[in-house]
Design a protein around this motif. Sequence first.
Motif, PDB file in Angstrom:
ATOM      1  N   LYS A 107       3.847  -3.196  -2.777  1.00  0.00           N
ATOM      2  CA  LYS A 107       5.301  -3.393  -2.708  1.00  0.00           C
ATOM      3  C   LYS A 107       5.575  -4.789  -3.231  1.00  0.00           C
ATOM      4  O   LYS A 107       5.063  -5.764  -2.667  1.00  0.00           O
ATOM      5  N   PRO A 108       6.338  -4.932  -4.305  1.00  0.00           N
ATOM      6  CA  PRO A 108       6.530  -6.269  -4.872  1.00  0.00           C
ATOM      7  C   PRO A 108       7.051  -7.256  -3.821  1.00  0.00           C
ATOM      8  O   PRO A 108       7.877  -6.901  -2.986  1.00  0.00           O
ATOM      9  N   VAL A 109       6.536  -8.479  -3.866  1.00  0.00           N
ATOM     10  CA  VAL A 109       6.991  -9.523  -2.945  1.00  0.00           C
ATOM     11  C   VAL A 109       7.716 -10.597  -3.750  1.00  0.00           C
ATOM     12  O   VAL A 109       7.562 -10.682  -4.964  1.00  0.00           O
ATOM     13  N   GLN A 110       8.491 -11.390  -3.048  1.00  0.00           N
ATOM     14  CA  GLN A 110       9.232 -12.467  -3.701  1.00  0.00           C
ATOM     15  C   GLN A 110       8.234 -13.584  -4.080  1.00  0.00           C
ATOM     16  O   GLN A 110       7.485 -14.048  -3.213  1.00  0.00           O
ATOM     17  N   PRO A 111       8.201 -13.998  -5.338  1.00  0.00           N
ATOM     18  CA  PRO A 111       7.308 -15.108  -5.693  1.00  0.00           C
ATOM     19  C   PRO A 111       7.687 -16.370  -4.919  1.00  0.00           C
ATOM     20  O   PRO A 111       8.850 -16.566  -4.569  1.00  0.00           O
ATOM     21  N   SER A 112       6.702 -17.203  -4.627  1.00  0.00           N
ATOM     22  CA  SER A 112       6.950 -18.469  -3.922  1.00  0.00           C
ATOM     23  C   SER A 112       7.170 -19.570  -4.936  1.00  0.00           C
ATOM     24  O   SER A 112       6.498 -19.610  -5.974  1.00  0.00           O
TER      25      SER A 112
END
Length: 285
Positions: A107-112
């Motif tokens: 599930k794509p995550v928000q890049p940091s």
Amino acid sequence: MARIAYVNGRYQDMRDACVNIEDRGYQFADGVYEVCEVRGGRIVDMPRHLARLQRSLGELRIAMPMPLSALQVVLHEVVRRNRVSYGIVYLQISRGVARRDHAFPVKPVQPSIVVTARTISLAKGEDSAARGIKVITVPENRWPRVDIKSIALLPNVLAKQAAREQGAYEAWYVDSDGFVTEGSSSNAWIVTQDGRVVTRSAEFGILAGITRSVLIETLAALQIRFEERPFTPSEALQAKEAFVTASSQIVMPVVAIDGQAIGDGTPGNIAKRLREQFHRFSAFS
Ligand code: PDD
């Protein structure tokens, strides 16, 4: 004065700023970065750095976490909040936080995103440039995708440390064909006895340095002959001059390689001139 970092949407005191321990940047070095020079409180060649950032992210299939225009605001704001007149601004984007698994998160995550800035002593830099730096050579041992400005820098860390331990400032990688690729954190250049400035093509084996690209335009404007081709350490030792380029160093003369002096062992005139002229050809924002 407190140092301020931008971390995932917030400006924070550096002492409190932190990232998740499952950040993929922390666990896999799964991320990219940029370093821009700051001069007179302005950011040098930011559009080129952001274009390279977008390319690095694209190659790793990491999404840009915010619009470029917003990112520019953040970079300026971090410089401003840290009151950096001369120094650097550092930007890092990782794939984000996910349970540890080598493959990309399903599930794509928000890049940091992390942005910091710090003051550098202008006088110290000028001092080093007036004396020139020493380099050592080390075998190229990095992965082939050094065109990506990835935060996976272990070979670079070890090369730089080897240089320090030998009383030098930079290490030049030498590939299996015997040619210098680049430095552990800079691009490598020589000036031949007849005044041609030489650096390797950025097509393969090196990072396409922003300072490098601006300097190539500087050479054209100053009508200094330029050759894009590889060179060996022995050609460098017979050269008139040598220097390195990086955003944090601009043009830094090299006066010795592996303990042997280049020319008369002092910074060369072309390197000095290019260092003086460089910012006439760079963009400030
Ligand atoms: N280093 N090659 C390598 C391996 C580098 O790490 C860098 C920059 C360069 C020069 O790129 P530029 O001119 O765009 O700064 C070449 C930065 C400054 C660093 O890691 O701190």
